[in-house]
Design a protein around this motif. Structure first.
Motif, PDB file in Angstrom:
ATOM      1  N   ILE A   9     -27.663 -83.591 -44.848  1.00 37.64           N
ATOM      2  CA  ILE A   9     -26.255 -84.005 -44.896  1.00 37.64           C
ATOM      3  C   ILE A   9     -25.477 -83.094 -45.831  1.00 37.64           C
ATOM      4  CG2 ILE A   9     -24.715 -85.844 -45.726  1.00 37.64           C
ATOM      5  CD1 ILE A   9     -26.964 -87.821 -44.682  1.00 37.64           C
ATOM      6  N   PHE A  10     -26.045 -82.800 -46.983  1.00 35.80           N
ATOM      7  CA  PHE A  10     -25.380 -81.921 -47.944  1.00 35.80           C
ATOM      8  C   PHE A  10     -25.231 -80.511 -47.369  1.00 35.80           C
ATOM      9  CE2 PHE A  10     -24.640 -79.540 -51.791  1.00 35.80           C
ATOM     10  CZ  PHE A  10     -23.928 -80.418 -52.588  1.00 35.80           C
ATOM     11  N   ASP A  11     -26.266 -80.005 -46.749  1.00 40.49           N
ATOM     12  CA  ASP A  11     -26.226 -78.657 -46.179  1.00 40.49           C
ATOM     13  C   ASP A  11     -25.177 -78.555 -45.080  1.00 40.49           C
ATOM     14  OD1 ASP A  11     -27.128 -75.972 -45.775  1.00 40.49           O
ATOM     15  OD2 ASP A  11     -28.267 -76.644 -44.042  1.00 40.49           O
ATOM     16  N   PHE A  12     -25.155 -79.521 -44.184  1.00 37.20           N
ATOM     17  CA  PHE A  12     -24.178 -79.479 -43.084  1.00 37.20           C
ATOM     18  C   PHE A  12     -22.751 -79.622 -43.599  1.00 37.20           C
ATOM     19  CE2 PHE A  12     -27.734 -79.842 -40.224  1.00 37.20           C
ATOM     20  CZ  PHE A  12     -27.287 -79.241 -39.054  1.00 37.20           C
ATOM     21  N   ALA A  13     -22.566 -80.392 -44.668  1.00 35.02           N
ATOM     22  CA  ALA A  13     -21.227 -80.514 -45.263  1.00 35.02           C
ATOM     23  C   ALA A  13     -20.766 -79.166 -45.818  1.00 35.02           C
ATOM     24  CB  ALA A  13     -21.244 -81.573 -46.363  1.00 35.02           C
ATOM     25  N   LEU A  14     -21.669 -78.436 -46.445  1.00 35.04           N
ATOM     26  CA  LEU A  14     -21.335 -77.097 -46.950  1.00 35.04           C
ATOM     27  C   LEU A  14     -20.945 -76.166 -45.806  1.00 35.04           C
ATOM     28  CD1 LEU A  14     -24.178 -76.535 -49.597  1.00 35.04           C
ATOM     29  CD2 LEU A  14     -21.804 -77.201 -50.032  1.00 35.04           C
ATOM     30  N   GLN A  15     -21.697 -76.255 -44.709  1.00 34.80           N
ATOM     31  CA  GLN A  15     -21.409 -75.378 -43.568  1.00 34.80           C
ATOM     32  C   GLN A  15     -20.013 -75.647 -43.008  1.00 34.80           C
ATOM     33  OE1 GLN A  15     -23.431 -72.976 -42.957  1.00 34.80           O
ATOM     34  NE2 GLN A  15     -25.191 -73.699 -44.147  1.00 34.80           N
ATOM     35  N   GLN A  16     -19.607 -76.912 -43.011  1.00 27.92           N
ATOM     36  CA  GLN A  16     -18.278 -77.256 -42.501  1.00 27.92           C
ATOM     37  C   GLN A  16     -17.166 -76.600 -43.317  1.00 27.92           C
ATOM     38  OE1 GLN A  16     -17.717 -79.334 -39.622  1.00 27.92           O
ATOM     39  NE2 GLN A  16     -19.889 -78.820 -39.492  1.00 27.92           N
ATOM     40  N   LEU A  17     -17.475 -76.293 -44.590  1.00 25.24           N
ATOM     41  CA  LEU A  17     -16.480 -75.665 -45.458  1.00 25.24           C
ATOM     42  C   LEU A  17     -16.607 -74.143 -45.488  1.00 25.24           C
ATOM     43  CD1 LEU A  17     -16.705 -78.132 -48.490  1.00 25.24           C
ATOM     44  CD2 LEU A  17     -14.857 -77.981 -46.800  1.00 25.24           C
ATOM     45  N   GLY A  18     -17.631 -73.617 -44.845  1.00 27.34           N
ATOM     46  CA  GLY A  18     -17.855 -72.177 -44.903  1.00 27.34           C
ATOM     47  C   GLY A  18     -18.504 -71.753 -46.209  1.00 27.34           C
ATOM     48  N   ALA A  19     -19.000 -72.736 -46.978  1.00 26.93           N
ATOM     49  CA  ALA A  19     -19.719 -72.427 -48.211  1.00 26.93           C
ATOM     50  C   ALA A  19     -21.110 -71.906 -47.864  1.00 26.93           C
ATOM     51  CB  ALA A  19     -19.819 -73.673 -49.082  1.00 26.93           C
ATOM     52  N   ILE A  20     -21.794 -71.334 -48.832  1.00 26.57           N
ATOM     53  CA  ILE A  20     -23.107 -70.725 -48.597  1.00 26.57           C
ATOM     54  C   ILE A  20     -24.160 -71.526 -49.361  1.00 26.57           C
ATOM     55  CG2 ILE A  20     -24.511 -68.653 -48.880  1.00 26.57           C
ATOM     56  CD1 ILE A  20     -21.840 -67.053 -48.811  1.00 26.57           C
ATOM     57  N   SER A  21     -25.082 -72.125 -48.629  1.00 28.79           N
ATOM     58  CA  SER A  21     -26.134 -72.915 -49.271  1.00 28.79           C
ATOM     59  C   SER A  21     -27.246 -71.999 -49.766  1.00 28.79           C
ATOM     60  CB  SER A  21     -26.692 -73.961 -48.311  1.00 28.79           C
ATOM     61  OG  SER A  21     -27.310 -73.358 -47.191  1.00 28.79           O
ATOM     62  N   VAL A  22     -27.793 -72.352 -50.927  1.00 28.86           N
ATOM     63  CA  VAL A  22     -28.908 -71.610 -51.517  1.00 28.86           C
ATOM     64  C   VAL A  22     -30.033 -72.611 -51.776  1.00 28.86           C
ATOM     65  CG1 VAL A  22     -29.648 -70.092 -53.380  1.00 28.86           C
ATOM     66  CG2 VAL A  22     -27.263 -70.027 -52.606  1.00 28.86           C
ATOM     67  N   PRO A  23     -30.926 -72.803 -50.804  1.00 27.63           N
ATOM     68  CA  PRO A  23     -32.023 -73.759 -50.992  1.00 27.63           C
ATOM     69  C   PRO A  23     -32.991 -73.287 -52.066  1.00 27.63           C
ATOM     70  CG  PRO A  23     -31.750 -73.145 -48.674  1.00 27.63           C
ATOM     71  CD  PRO A  23     -30.954 -72.181 -49.476  1.00 27.63           C
TER      72      PRO A  23
ATOM     73  N   LYS B 266     -20.980 -70.446 -53.392  1.00 28.78           N
ATOM     74  CA  LYS B 266     -22.436 -70.559 -53.307  1.00 28.78           C
ATOM     75  C   LYS B 266     -22.895 -71.831 -54.020  1.00 28.78           C
ATOM     76  CE  LYS B 266     -23.156 -65.581 -52.915  1.00 28.78           C
ATOM     77  NZ  LYS B 266     -21.820 -65.100 -53.317  1.00 28.78           N
ATOM     78  N   VAL B 267     -23.696 -72.620 -53.295  1.00 32.13           N
ATOM     79  CA  VAL B 267     -24.107 -73.935 -53.783  1.00 32.13           C
ATOM     80  C   VAL B 267     -25.623 -74.086 -53.627  1.00 32.13           C
ATOM     81  CG1 VAL B 267     -23.801 -76.422 -53.580  1.00 32.13           C
ATOM     82  CG2 VAL B 267     -21.894 -74.874 -53.019  1.00 32.13           C
ATOM     83  N   ALA B 268     -26.295 -74.411 -54.723  1.00 30.78           N
ATOM     84  CA  ALA B 268     -27.750 -74.583 -54.691  1.00 30.78           C
ATOM     85  C   ALA B 268     -28.112 -75.989 -54.226  1.00 30.78           C
ATOM     86  CB  ALA B 268     -28.341 -74.334 -56.072  1.00 30.78           C
ATOM     87  N   ILE B 269     -29.130 -76.071 -53.372  1.00 30.52           N
ATOM     88  CA  ILE B 269     -29.700 -77.361 -52.982  1.00 30.52           C
ATOM     89  C   ILE B 269     -31.092 -77.417 -53.598  1.00 30.52           C
ATOM     90  CG2 ILE B 269     -30.321 -78.899 -51.100  1.00 30.52           C
ATOM     91  CD1 ILE B 269     -28.371 -77.462 -49.306  1.00 30.52           C
ATOM     92  N   PHE B 270     -31.183 -78.131 -54.713  1.00 31.02           N
ATOM     93  CA  PHE B 270     -32.413 -78.215 -55.503  1.00 31.02           C
ATOM     94  C   PHE B 270     -32.933 -79.643 -55.373  1.00 31.02           C
ATOM     95  CE2 PHE B 270     -34.200 -78.176 -60.085  1.00 31.02           C
ATOM     96  CZ  PHE B 270     -35.444 -77.739 -59.637  1.00 31.02           C
ATOM     97  N   SER B 271     -33.558 -79.911 -54.233  1.00 31.44           N
ATOM     98  CA  SER B 271     -33.865 -81.285 -53.881  1.00 31.44           C
ATOM     99  C   SER B 271     -35.091 -81.339 -52.985  1.00 31.44           C
ATOM    100  CB  SER B 271     -32.650 -81.887 -53.156  1.00 31.44           C
ATOM    101  OG  SER B 271     -32.968 -83.073 -52.482  1.00 31.44           O
TER     102      SER B 271
END
Length: 576
Positions: free
Chosen positions: A77-91, A64-69
């Motif tokens: 770009i950051f969100d799509f990179a996370l998706q490529q890894l199967g990580a879970i974005s937390v805006p 789980k990775v927060a996008i605080f931006s």
């Protein structure tokens, strides 16, 4: 228009990067105060390189990775990179309060965070790996986006990067509600949820790749996140607003063909037009006032001489506010007043109101070209099923969330055993399928005498007074209705005298007279128990950090009632 065959966000990325070659896909304002473009090819390269770098840093499937931006191409770009890894974005909203920021980081158990504001670094209390943008910090577990992009390119060149292939039931993102009813709730959305939205939107909007988008809403809000995903799936040119105060200038320079907005922006434009007319010389003022009132009528004959005259000399100038090329303005996030909706349609702005909730990814219904009924929230999305039960709108379909994070009990309360999500909104559906939202259940109050007060329309009416920014109606368990009126700070700044504080300015008898006359006029249109008997002017600025507003600028009624308890109590002391 080619059909959508993708099932996951990753497959949508592949679709975008193989179907389009737009050189101005993503556009942001650089340090020279000029728009700089990122092409489809550059977007793909940056996503893949960043993905490889993030994998090297330890991000993997389900991390789980927060996008605080703030919103920008780099957010995407950051969100799509996370998706490529199967990580879970937390805006996370860039303007969130420190308290809610840390709650969301802890509740979601984020291990990494992407941040673009150095002033918010010290607000992060949780120990985690930090990836910065637009600034550098030389400490352990701190990395800069530009530096790791270089590292990622080297990894990609050596073919050492492993992509994850999610299925449609995997978690796409955890998005927190804005918290206007208390503690934010983490809404767990799957790839199936978001992709079903894109397909539904595509059925009712039909964008072609030549369109120009102006993006001004935060990507941390599911409304903009969903439509942004749709924009990308169509390969259109997207221009990001650098600062919300710059929207008026950018509408004229970018000349967008589509925008998604919240009602507050439309209300400000509406009020600005009205004010500008009153400041014109007498002849222009008379013509402008007549045209303005004419545009508020429900049934205008657009073939009439009067309309054609007003359209040529007045309405055409109003349309230039939006840049002169607008084809779609979609409003969501809160109710839009019917007369404002009617006004923009009559002056030639193609406005469409929609309705949704984070839990439904988010669009439940919308008006659209060929099906636009003023005052409604449109028809249900193609794959959404809706019904009314005990006056409440219920919905189900493939866009419905997996559930609330760490809160199985609340999930069961929200989604019944038959799969229907209970929205909490009082609504009706007409014979043509148009949905009308009357109020949130929580915004209908019962007085101590047993009568019901619908607060929202009263608050909207009170806010029409030029001195009032917004209003909060008080009536629950009370013997009569009162209101807290939050004053317009912008008006004070524009018109303040050097020897008047804001309290002194708003204590002027002329201002109180204007407000009271407005309330008297309102009281003639409502039930006896809904009449506003007393009010208190609140001159303190409402803020997100102070708890009065959510990051999406919704009013936190509960927090305001608690904060201004003394002022409320004073309005219920015995009338003399």
């Amino acid at each position: 228009m080619s059909p959508y065959r993708f099932l996951t966000y990753n497959e949508m990325f592949d679709y975008l990067t193989t179907s389009y070659d737009n050189p101005t896909l993503l556009n942001y304002i650089n340090h020279k105060n000029e728009y700089e473009s990122i092409s489809v090819i550059e977007f793909k390269e940056k996503v893949i390189c960043l993905c490889a770098a993030l994998q090297k840093l330890g991000i993997k499937k389900s991390t789980k990775v927060a996008i605080f931006s703030s919103s920008s191409p780099f957010w995407l770009i950051f969100d799509f990179a996370l998706q490529q890894l199967g990580a879970i974005s937390v805006p996370i909203f860039a303007n969130i309060s420190t308290k809610n920021l840390n709650f969301e980081l802890e509740d979601s158990n984020c291990e990494f965070i992407f941040i673009d504001d150095i002033e918010r670094i010290d607000d992060i209390k949780k120990q985690m790996t930090v990836i910065t943008h637009n600034f550098c910090i030389k400490k352990d577990n701190y990395y800069n986006l530009d530096e790791i992009l270089v590292m990622g390119k080297e990894i990609c060149d050596r073919l050492e990067y492993i992509e994850n292939k999610p299925n449609e039931d995997d978690i796409f993102s955890i998005i927190y509600t804005s918290g206007n009813t208390g503690t934010p709730k983490g809404v767990v959305l799957t790839h199936k949820n978001i992709i079903s939205q894109l397909k539904d939107i595509n059925e009712v909007i039909h964008l072609n790749e030549k369109e120009t988008i102006l993006s001004l809403l935060p990507l941390a809000h599911i409304f903009e996140r969903a439509v942004m995903s749709y924009y990308l799936s169509r390969g259109v040119s997207i221009y990001f607003v650098d600062d919300i105060t710059n929207v008026a200038n950018l509408m004229k320079s970018v000349r967008p063909t589509m925008m998604t907005v919240v009602p507050r922006l439309l209300e400000k434009i509406f009020n600005k037009i009205k004010t500008n007319i009153s400041d014109k010389p007498i002849v222009s003022r008379v013509i402008g006032s007549l045209a303005f009132r004419f545009a508020l009528l429900e049934d205008i004959d657009k073939n009439s001489f009067l309309f054609k005259l007003f359209d040529k000399i007045v309405y055409s100038k109003f349309r230039e506010i939006f840049g002169g090329r607008i084809k779609w303005v979609v409003s969501g996030g809160a109710p839009l007043e019917k007369n404002i909706y009617q006004f923009f349609l009559n002056i030639g702005i193609p406005l469409y109101q929609g309705y949704g909730m984070t839990e439904f990814s988010p669009v439940i219904s919308t008006n659209y070209p060929g099906a636009n009924r003023v005052g409604s929230s449109g028809k249900a999305m193609p794959t959404a099923e809706v019904k009314i039960e005990d006056d409440e709108l219920l919905v189900k379909g493939p866009s419905l969330m997996k559930g609330y994070l760490n809160n199985e009990e609340l999930t069961k309360k929200a989604i019944d055993t038959n799969g229907w999500f209970h929205t909490g909104d009082v609504a009706s559906i007409d014979e043509d399928g148009y949905i009308y939202i009357q109020s949130r259940k929580k915004d209908i109050f019962k007085t101590s005498t047993g009568e019901y007060v619908n607060a929202i329309p009263i608050e909207q009416n009170l806010s029409k007074n030029k001195y009032i920014e917004f209003a909060v109606v008080i009536s629950h368990n009370q013997k009569y209705t009162t209101a807290l009126l939050f004053v317009d700070h912008e008006r004070y700044e524009q018109q303040k005298s050097s020897n008047l504080t804001i309290e002194e300015y708003y204590n002027q008898s002329a201002i109180h007279k204007s407000i009271q006359e407005h309330i008297d006029k309102l009281n003639k249109t409502v039930n006896k128990w809904e009449k506003v008997i007393r009010y208190k002017l609140i001159t303190k600025l409402a803020t997100i950090e102070g708890g009065e507003l959510t990051p999406s600028m919704k009013v936190c009624r509960e927090a305001i009632e608690k904060k201004y308890e003394k002022e409320i109590q004073s309005m219920y002391r015995s009338l003399k």
